[in-house]
Design a protein around this motif. Structure first.
Motif, mmCIF file in Angstrom:
data_model
loop_
_atom_site.group_PDB
_atom_site.id
_atom_site.type_symbol
_atom_site.label_atom_id
_atom_site.label_comp_id
_atom_site.label_asym_id
_atom_site.label_seq_id
_atom_site.Cartn_x
_atom_site.Cartn_y
_atom_site.Cartn_z
ATOM 1 N N ALA A 36 3.285 14.410 -8.818
ATOM 2 C CA ALA A 36 4.545 15.130 -8.622
ATOM 3 C C ALA A 36 4.915 16.034 -9.785
ATOM 4 N N LEU A 37 4.690 15.553 -11.011
ATOM 5 C CA LEU A 37 5.079 16.356 -12.169
ATOM 6 C C LEU A 37 4.225 17.614 -12.275
ATOM 7 N N VAL A 38 2.925 17.458 -12.027
ATOM 8 C CA VAL A 38 2.011 18.600 -12.084
ATOM 9 C C VAL A 38 2.326 19.591 -10.969
ATOM 10 N N SER A 39 2.720 19.064 -9.820
ATOM 11 C CA SER A 39 2.981 19.901 -8.649
ATOM 12 C C SER A 39 4.405 20.446 -8.610
ATOM 13 N N ASP A 40 5.195 20.187 -9.653
ATOM 14 C CA ASP A 40 6.548 20.730 -9.753
ATOM 15 C C ASP A 40 7.434 20.268 -8.593
ATOM 16 N N GLU A 41 7.402 18.972 -8.312
ATOM 17 C CA GLU A 41 8.164 18.420 -7.188
ATOM 18 C C GLU A 41 9.506 17.827 -7.614
ATOM 19 N N PHE A 42 9.759 17.738 -8.910
ATOM 20 C CA PHE A 42 11.028 17.162 -9.372
ATOM 21 C C PHE A 42 12.113 18.230 -9.442
ATOM 22 N N GLU A 43 13.335 17.806 -9.241
ATOM 23 C CA GLU A 43 14.498 18.671 -9.344
ATOM 24 C C GLU A 43 15.583 17.929 -10.101
ATOM 25 N N LEU A 63 0.821 -1.200 0.000
ATOM 26 C CA LEU A 63 0.000 0.000 0.000
ATOM 27 C C LEU A 63 0.860 1.257 0.000
ATOM 28 N N ALA A 64 2.021 1.160 0.653
ATOM 29 C CA ALA A 64 2.951 2.300 0.601
ATOM 30 C C ALA A 64 3.438 2.510 -0.828
ATOM 31 N N ARG A 65 3.651 1.414 -1.540
ATOM 32 C CA ARG A 65 4.083 1.506 -2.933
ATOM 33 C C ARG A 65 2.968 2.092 -3.796
ATOM 34 N N LEU A 66 1.735 1.643 -3.549
ATOM 35 C CA LEU A 66 0.603 2.186 -4.306
ATOM 36 C C LEU A 66 0.421 3.678 -4.024
ATOM 37 N N GLU A 67 0.632 4.041 -2.775
ATOM 38 C CA GLU A 67 0.534 5.457 -2.413
ATOM 39 C C GLU A 67 1.628 6.259 -3.103
ATOM 40 N N LEU A 68 2.816 5.658 -3.171
ATOM 41 C CA LEU A 68 3.925 6.338 -3.842
ATOM 42 C C LEU A 68 3.622 6.513 -5.326
ATOM 43 N N ARG A 69 2.967 5.501 -5.924
ATOM 44 C CA ARG A 69 2.588 5.603 -7.328
ATOM 45 C C ARG A 69 1.606 6.756 -7.543
ATOM 46 N N ASN A 70 0.636 6.867 -6.659
ATOM 47 C CA ASN A 70 -0.332 7.963 -6.766
ATOM 48 C C ASN A 70 0.343 9.321 -6.582
ATOM 49 N N ASP A 71 1.263 9.378 -5.629
ATOM 50 C CA ASP A 71 1.996 10.627 -5.392
ATOM 51 C C ASP A 71 2.848 10.992 -6.604
ATOM 52 N N LEU A 72 3.405 9.965 -7.254
ATOM 53 C CA LEU A 72 4.267 10.203 -8.409
ATOM 54 C C LEU A 72 3.467 10.801 -9.560
ATOM 55 N N GLN A 73 2.221 10.388 -9.703
ATOM 56 C CA GLN A 73 1.366 10.943 -10.750
ATOM 57 C C GLN A 73 1.112 12.438 -10.524
ATOM 58 N N GLU A 110 7.100 1.325 -14.757
ATOM 59 C CA GLU A 110 5.943 0.435 -14.818
ATOM 60 C C GLU A 110 4.692 1.163 -15.291
ATOM 61 N N THR A 111 4.502 2.371 -14.812
ATOM 62 C CA THR A 111 3.267 3.103 -15.096
ATOM 63 C C THR A 111 3.319 3.897 -16.396
ATOM 64 N N GLY A 112 4.498 3.999 -16.999
ATOM 65 C CA GLY A 112 4.634 4.819 -18.202
ATOM 66 C C GLY A 112 4.863 6.284 -17.897
ATOM 67 N N LEU A 113 4.883 6.650 -16.600
ATOM 68 C CA LEU A 113 5.126 8.043 -16.238
ATOM 69 C C LEU A 113 6.539 8.498 -16.588
ATOM 70 N N ILE A 114 7.414 7.525 -16.850
ATOM 71 C CA ILE A 114 8.789 7.882 -17.208
ATOM 72 C C ILE A 114 8.822 8.699 -18.502
ATOM 73 N N ILE A 115 7.798 8.571 -19.346
ATOM 74 C CA ILE A 115 7.770 9.324 -20.607
ATOM 75 C C ILE A 115 7.599 10.821 -20.345
ATOM 76 N N PRO A 116 6.526 11.259 -19.647
ATOM 77 C CA PRO A 116 6.423 12.706 -19.381
ATOM 78 C C PRO A 116 7.514 13.206 -18.437
ATOM 79 N N ILE A 117 7.925 12.369 -17.483
ATOM 80 C CA ILE A 117 9.007 12.787 -16.584
ATOM 81 C C ILE A 117 10.298 12.962 -17.378
#
Length: 469
Positions: A217-224, A205-215, A266-273
């Motif tokens: 993160a890009l919109v919220s400008d959390e990457f550096e 569930l922590a991993r699932l939560e991390l997946r949701n947070d990762l979705q 896994e989620t394909g988020l690596i493309i927009p990231i």
């Protein structure tokens, strides 16, 4: 004239029997579309959840034990990206047909969207029944399927959640737990199944939560992006920097790439990231070159990005948006990219090379086919894996490093030694004629502003300048 017996009024309009029949057919079609997947014709997520709710209600009355199987096709996105969505849909339709034909009349098969499927087993007498059903699904996937002009075989990761006699879970929780077990199966190597156990909850569930947070993160400008200098070993001058992705989570602080990159893959988020990393890295390279220097910016590309059909456009857009000269961008790939689909890799890398960018082979020496495959790829730089360094004083380590440096010289490729931490390692590599080095001995990864200060304080010259001197 109209027959009054066959006519009916709708909103004050008199409809004849044919109109009524067409309207009812239209309503039936809308109802079907609302509860079925448009590609495969299987039940969709909404219908499946409702079927699970009804089955649980009956199970509580008669003491039966339904089970949910949750399936995620392994690396299915590769088919869409390399063969096209039409070929991907062809595979999904064929698999859905096989799946629907393999289940019992009271069971329900559904497609949740993308490459996710689920099966509701109306009753399992024992856990082995659910396990046998999962194994049959894996066997269905292993049989060749047509994808455009090719035949493909697939594998899947499966999670199983069984509803017990005293079970208090609702339909959403039963599906969620099957999903969680599927992630364990995927984490453990794919092409298998796992049965949900309560002990899985915390980690999964922590991993699932991390997946949701990762979705988010890009919109919220959390990457550096952090930057680590690449140093010319002959004189200590800075040749360029490598961009390294970091995620500053609002609650957890900096999250290690080891944790979130696999989820992004896994989620394909690596493309927009990855698209964001390219743009940000190119923009910062312009800042680093504000004084007229031509320091290079290295950016890592993942296997998913190479397989992505628009990767060349992403790189071109990043260069044009930033105004960065193509020869100041180096794209780093790992050997796994070359080994996964050689023909596609050759095609993609040739297209990228045509833009004028540099190509580096990262972690060189960790694969099994380095020498035989290397000549087929238009790479400019070999990044020697840190494991080749070891203790610079050891003869074994020196011989491995010697071989890589010699190979670079033979093929007219630059060699970058990664993970240099001790002065003795740097001295050994310098004596061998290694071009460039990177590691904590020179500098740790640093923020964008710190990298500007570092470059301002240290001598720097590009590869082109070094070659001319």
């Amino acid at each position: 004239s109209t027959n009054l017996v066959e006519d009916e009024h709708v909103g004050g309009i008199l409809l004849n029997a044919r109109d009524v029949s067409e309207r009812k057919a239209f309503e039936a079609e809308l109802a079907h579309q609302a509860f079925h997947d448009p590609v495969t014709g299987l039940a969709n997520r909404s219908m499946f959840a409702e079927q699970v709710r009804q089955t649980i209600a009956r199970a509580r009355r008669d003491g039966r034990s339904p089970a949910v199987i949750f399936l995620d096709l392994d690396d299915f996105k590769t088919i869409n990206d390399s063969l096209g969505h039409a070929a991907g849909d062809e595979v999904l339709i064929e698999f859905a047909r096989r799946l629907d034909e393999s289940i019992r009349g009271a069971d329900v098969a559904a497609r949740f969207g993308g490459d996710e499927f689920a099966v509701l087993l109306e009753h399992v007498a024992e856990m082995q029944d659910a396990a046998d059903a999962a194994q049959r699904i894996l066997e269905l996937l292993a049989r060749p399927m047509r994808a455009g002009h090719r035949q493909v075989t697939l594998s899947g990761s499966i999670g199983i959640s069984v509803f017990g006699a005293e079970d208090a879970r609702d339909a959403d929780e039963l599906i969620r737990d099957a999903d969680a077990a599927m992630y364990i199966a995927k984490r453990d190597g794919k092409n298998g199944y796992r049965v949900f156990e309560p002990a899985m909850h915390a980690g999964v569930l922590a991993r699932l939560e991390l997946r949701n947070d990762l979705q988010r993160a890009l919109v919220s400008d959390e990457f550096e992006l952090y930057y680590q200098p690449v140093v010319r070993l002959s004189d200590g001058s800075v040749s360029g920097v490598e961009a390294l992705l970091r995620w500053r989570h609002p609650e957890r602080g900096l999250v290690s790439p080891v944790e979130f990159i696999p989820i992004a893959e896994e989620t394909g988020l690596i493309i927009p990231i990855g698209r964001w990393v390219l743009r940000e890295g190119c923009r910062h390279a312009r800042r680093l070159g504000a004084d007229g220097t031509t320091l290079r910016m290295s950016v890592n590309l993942s296997l998913k990005q190479i397989q992505y059909s628009d990767i060349v456009a992403d790189v071109r857009d990043a260069l044009e948006d930033s105004g960065l000269a193509p020869d100041r961008l180096v794209l780093e790939i790992t050997e796994s990219v070359l080994m996964d689909d050689t023909e596609l890799a050759v095609e993609r890398l040739s297209e990228l090379k045509a833009l004028g960018v540099g190509l580096a082979l990262d972690d060189f020496g960790t694969g099994y086919s380095s020498l035989s495959y290397l000549s087929r790829f238009p790479v400019d730089i070999l990044k020697m894996d840190r494991s080749f360094l070891g203790d610079g004083a050891k003869p074994g380590s020196r011989s491995l490093a010697t071989a890589v440096v010699g190979l670079g010289a033979t093929l007219a490729l630059e060699v970058v030694a990664e993970g240099i931490e001790e002065p003795e390692q740097a001295e050994t590599l310098r004596a061998l004629g290694c071009d460039l080095g990177q590691g904590f001995l020179f500098a740790r990864p640093m923020t964008a502003e710190d990298s500007l200060a570092y470059v301002a304080e240290h001598p720097h010259r590009s590869a082109a300048h070094a070659a001319q001197s």
